[in-house]
Design a protein around this motif. Sequence first.
Motif, PDB file in Angstrom:
ATOM      1  N   LEU A 767      85.466  37.290  55.915  1.00 43.37           N
ATOM      2  CA  LEU A 767      84.231  37.745  56.556  1.00 43.37           C
ATOM      3  C   LEU A 767      83.721  37.339  57.851  1.00 43.37           C
ATOM      4  O   LEU A 767      84.258  36.155  58.201  1.00 43.37           O
ATOM      5  CB  LEU A 767      82.978  37.435  55.540  1.00 43.37           C
ATOM      6  CG  LEU A 767      83.077  37.730  54.150  1.00 43.37           C
ATOM      7  CD1 LEU A 767      81.745  37.485  53.276  1.00 43.37           C
ATOM      8  CD2 LEU A 767      83.341  39.328  54.066  1.00 43.37           C
ATOM      9  N   SER A 768      83.108  38.265  58.437  1.00 41.39           N
ATOM     10  CA  SER A 768      82.759  38.123  59.751  1.00 41.39           C
ATOM     11  C   SER A 768      81.279  38.740  59.754  1.00 41.39           C
ATOM     12  O   SER A 768      81.033  39.459  59.120  1.00 41.39           O
ATOM     13  CB  SER A 768      83.792  38.626  60.973  1.00 41.39           C
ATOM     14  OG  SER A 768      83.477  39.920  61.038  1.00 41.39           O
ATOM     15  N   ASP A 769      80.675  38.566  60.999  1.00 39.13           N
ATOM     16  CA  ASP A 769      79.328  39.097  61.461  1.00 39.13           C
ATOM     17  C   ASP A 769      79.372  40.358  62.023  1.00 39.13           C
ATOM     18  O   ASP A 769      78.397  40.939  62.170  1.00 39.13           O
ATOM     19  CB  ASP A 769      78.512  38.047  62.239  1.00 39.13           C
ATOM     20  CG  ASP A 769      78.003  36.767  61.391  1.00 39.13           C
ATOM     21  OD1 ASP A 769      78.063  36.913  60.154  1.00 39.13           O
ATOM     22  OD2 ASP A 769      77.910  35.972  62.043  1.00 39.13           O
ATOM     23  N   ASN A 776      86.442  44.706  58.804  1.00 36.07           N
ATOM     24  CA  ASN A 776      85.505  43.722  58.170  1.00 36.07           C
ATOM     25  C   ASN A 776      84.686  44.230  57.202  1.00 36.07           C
ATOM     26  O   ASN A 776      84.508  43.758  56.143  1.00 36.07           O
ATOM     27  CB  ASN A 776      84.572  42.930  59.376  1.00 36.07           C
ATOM     28  CG  ASN A 776      83.712  41.928  58.770  1.00 36.07           C
ATOM     29  OD1 ASN A 776      84.134  41.044  58.082  1.00 36.07           O
ATOM     30  ND2 ASN A 776      82.502  42.434  59.006  1.00 36.07           N
ATOM     31  N   ARG A 777      84.322  45.674  57.157  1.00 30.82           N
ATOM     32  CA  ARG A 777      83.550  46.405  56.250  1.00 30.82           C
ATOM     33  C   ARG A 777      84.350  46.383  54.953  1.00 30.82           C
ATOM     34  O   ARG A 777      83.859  46.226  53.885  1.00 30.82           O
ATOM     35  CB  ARG A 777      83.161  47.763  56.946  1.00 30.82           C
ATOM     36  CG  ARG A 777      82.004  47.557  57.747  1.00 30.82           C
ATOM     37  CD  ARG A 777      81.264  48.703  57.754  1.00 30.82           C
ATOM     38  NE  ARG A 777      82.026  50.118  57.875  1.00 30.82           N
ATOM     39  CZ  ARG A 777      82.312  50.674  59.108  1.00 30.82           C
ATOM     40  NH1 ARG A 777      81.531  50.173  60.146  1.00 30.82           N
ATOM     41  NH2 ARG A 777      82.874  51.844  59.194  1.00 30.82           N
ATOM     42  N   LEU A 801      75.639  45.055  55.037  1.00 36.53           N
ATOM     43  CA  LEU A 801      76.662  45.936  55.159  1.00 36.53           C
ATOM     44  C   LEU A 801      76.022  47.514  55.117  1.00 36.53           C
ATOM     45  O   LEU A 801      76.563  48.539  55.499  1.00 36.53           O
ATOM     46  CB  LEU A 801      77.700  45.577  53.860  1.00 36.53           C
ATOM     47  CG  LEU A 801      78.678  46.727  53.622  1.00 36.53           C
ATOM     48  CD1 LEU A 801      79.658  46.696  55.021  1.00 36.53           C
ATOM     49  CD2 LEU A 801      79.381  46.315  52.603  1.00 36.53           C
ATOM     50  N   ILE A 802      75.194  47.605  54.005  1.00 34.33           N
ATOM     51  CA  ILE A 802      74.573  49.008  53.888  1.00 34.33           C
ATOM     52  C   ILE A 802      73.672  49.372  55.066  1.00 34.33           C
ATOM     53  O   ILE A 802      73.726  50.418  55.297  1.00 34.33           O
ATOM     54  CB  ILE A 802      73.609  48.877  52.735  1.00 34.33           C
ATOM     55  CG1 ILE A 802      74.429  48.396  51.337  1.00 34.33           C
ATOM     56  CG2 ILE A 802      72.880  50.093  52.319  1.00 34.33           C
ATOM     57  CD1 ILE A 802      75.567  49.299  50.925  1.00 34.33           C
ATOM     58  N   GLN A 803      73.342  48.353  55.679  1.00 37.36           N
ATOM     59  CA  GLN A 803      72.431  48.686  56.938  1.00 37.36           C
ATOM     60  C   GLN A 803      73.457  49.347  57.960  1.00 37.36           C
ATOM     61  O   GLN A 803      72.952  50.078  58.620  1.00 37.36           O
ATOM     62  CB  GLN A 803      71.604  47.537  57.396  1.00 37.36           C
ATOM     63  CG  GLN A 803      70.675  47.941  58.741  1.00 37.36           C
ATOM     64  CD  GLN A 803      70.110  46.670  59.365  1.00 37.36           C
ATOM     65  OE1 GLN A 803      70.275  45.533  58.729  1.00 37.36           O
ATOM     66  NE2 GLN A 803      69.262  46.793  60.223  1.00 37.36           N
ATOM     67  N   ALA A 804      74.556  48.551  58.019  1.00 34.08           N
ATOM     68  CA  ALA A 804      75.559  49.151  58.865  1.00 34.08           C
ATOM     69  C   ALA A 804      76.047  50.566  58.546  1.00 34.08           C
ATOM     70  O   ALA A 804      76.458  51.395  59.572  1.00 34.08           O
ATOM     71  CB  ALA A 804      76.740  48.196  59.187  1.00 34.08           C
TER      72      ALA A 804
END
Length: 820
Positions: A767-769, A776-777, A801-804
């Motif tokens: 994982l990364s930010d 990464n997703r 993740l959902i926000q992205a």
Amino acid sequence: MANPVYGKKAAQSRNAEKIPDSLWVLVIGFILFLFWAPFQVGLFNGQQTDYEKPIYLAVLLGCLMLFFWVALYYKRFKLEDQRDLLAVAVLLLPLTYFLSLFVAASHYMAMNMLLIQSMYAAVFIVSLYLLRQKQVNVIIQTAVLTVAYLIVWFGLMNWLGAWNVAGGLIGWFSNTVRGGKYLDAVLYDTNLGPRLTSIFQYANTYAGFLMAFLLVAIFALIRSKKAHGALINGFMLVPIIVSLLLTLSRGGLVMLPVAFVLLLLFEKPARQILWIIYLIIAGIASLAVISPVTKIGQRLSLVPDPSAAVKGWAYLLITSAVTAVLCWAVQRFAAPRLEASLGRGADRRFANLWLPIGATVLVALAAYLLIGTSVRSILPDNIEARLENINFQQHSVLERFTFYKDALKVVKDYPILGAGGGGWAALYEKYQNNPYTSRQAHNFFLQYLIEVGILGFIVFMGFILYVFYKYIRGFIKQKDKDDYENGFFYLILTLSILLHSVLDFNMSYVFMGLLVFIGLAGMAAVMDAKPLAVKWNSSGLRLGYMALACIGAAAVLIVSLRYIGSANAAADAKAIAQISQSYEEIKAPLIKTLKNRPSHPESVIILSSMDNQVYSQNKNEQFAAESLAVLTRGLKDEPNNKQMLKQLIALYDLQGKPDEAYAVYRDNADKYKWDIEWYEPLITRSFDLGNQAFTQKDSTKEQQYFETGLAAYEHVVAGVAYLKTLPAGQMQGRPFAVTPAIALSAGKMQLMTGKTADAAATLKQGLSDDYNDTANREVTRYYLAALQKDGQQDQGVYDKLIQADAAEKAKIEEIVAAQY
């Protein structure tokens, strides 16, 4: 006029002995070879193909000198004493390399080392008989010392801004000059700044060379009875010491006092005092100018500055001149008085032990002051930092211990005949303790043991120890003081280089090897040798030896000529590739290269790469077939060549043969166990092929792929954990970690085999930010799905993740719902 090395007595013997006219050609050829070799014959590590041709030329010249020696000596040669047996015994050294060919890890490197060892044997034989004549010995010693001094000045010219002059002097015959500048005569280290390397392109080996010739220069100074000899050798002491300091080599500084104290044991008290006096004078003078010379050289490495260069030369030359005058004064006025006053007690028992013991104490005190106190602040910052870091927990020390342990692992698997020349370079990745990069074991003796095994190592050590033993035994008896002092020149040279080679790979430089074998011959030429039984001198044995030497030299000569042609063709191919994109033009010289050497690594890789590229464009199977044939033949002799294996993988990928490409990764993984760039594709391909088998409902293949991939993943995890246990001072080396691609593929395999908790833990490592990153997703998506399957959640990561990307919610649910 006496020779600057020998002095009056040798000059008298020189006048009494004339070189036979028939030997002049051989002597001159030998001297020209000495002057040519250092600027041509560089490092041999199996990869630097730019040095192939010079090495093969050196081998050819060595064979020609041996043929000429046979022509001159075939009537006079006799097996009369033990020195003559050494001329026979030296042939065993290349023989052990020939035997190791049958089990060589790299045929290319093993053949090169066989040729090099054959040249060493030829040079030893020729030197052994030339150096028996005092007049020739005078000339060759002077030539060796002159070459060394030229190398010192060559290095300093590059340091003090005169690199264009230095390059111009040798550019007409050296292939290591580019744009008028010698390659890496001053090598820039990202941590230390510029380091002086002169012709060696490696600072530590240059330090070993300087250490040896500093001691030789002091010896030559002490023997000088004429003013010009004392002035010349005294003048060179400061340039040598300054150059040694500019290498920033800790090994050179550590081994110098060891060699110095050992050599003092051979001298009488009066001379021991002179050794110490000259070293102190030169040492103080060198310390007085090292700081400005260092700073000026650092500045000149960045920007041209003629005024600074002139200032640097002024510091160096004036200090050297003052040192030379002081040394001459000591030699002229103090030395005779010391000899007279201490001569009576020189023969007392243990008389020559007291000063070496005292010198050891002084060396220890100096080491403490320079390493453990603020006294070292008188030195330039880069040298001060190097001295400050001399300890057993320093990374280079820890790395060397690691190399030595790993070397013994290789020996364990190749105990009798070894792994062939270049065995360490071919195999070290398989045996390494951590992901360092070092094609040299940093210990000549261990590397030799790896290459020829226990059998060859016993032969080599028996040979050199016998020479040292016989010379030292005769030196102690001093039957002919002048003869044994002539040999002492070579003892200093050989002992110093071999001592330093315990810590580094000096002997991988062919020129350094030449110096050692000339040195061994110089000691053997004057050693106390017992007569042999009459039967040894039978015409059958003598002629048989000459015939064997000629046959061996002829075989080596033929091979070297073929390899010169091969090297020329390979160089032509690279030159054409710089100016042309024509497949046929570049291919023609490569085919010529591979005709003589089917497994020439660089040519195999270039030609297969070209074939792969053309095949990718037109899908003509002829090019794929040629690429496969070239690589298959190359890998037959070079099974450990990673680049060839990668070319084979690329070919299989172009042909749409994923199973074959995967098999190359799988079957060779044990050779590159610390190469994450090998394990990442092995793991990702394991998942891809296993997932394909799952889709095709082939559970047997699916299980095989997943087992291999997960085993490789566990290997990586175990390696990452092990690296955390390395000593604090030891560097890890190349990156080795669970990459996002590894985490994704391994996590998917664990998820598909029902190991949901393991899958979540594995995926979390990737994982990364950066949730805008598609890769990464995907990792995050599978991580959250694995958690849900295991009855857990990570709400913070889920929300990000959902926000992205709101669509990720459905994708996660799809993975959770999937049935494996």
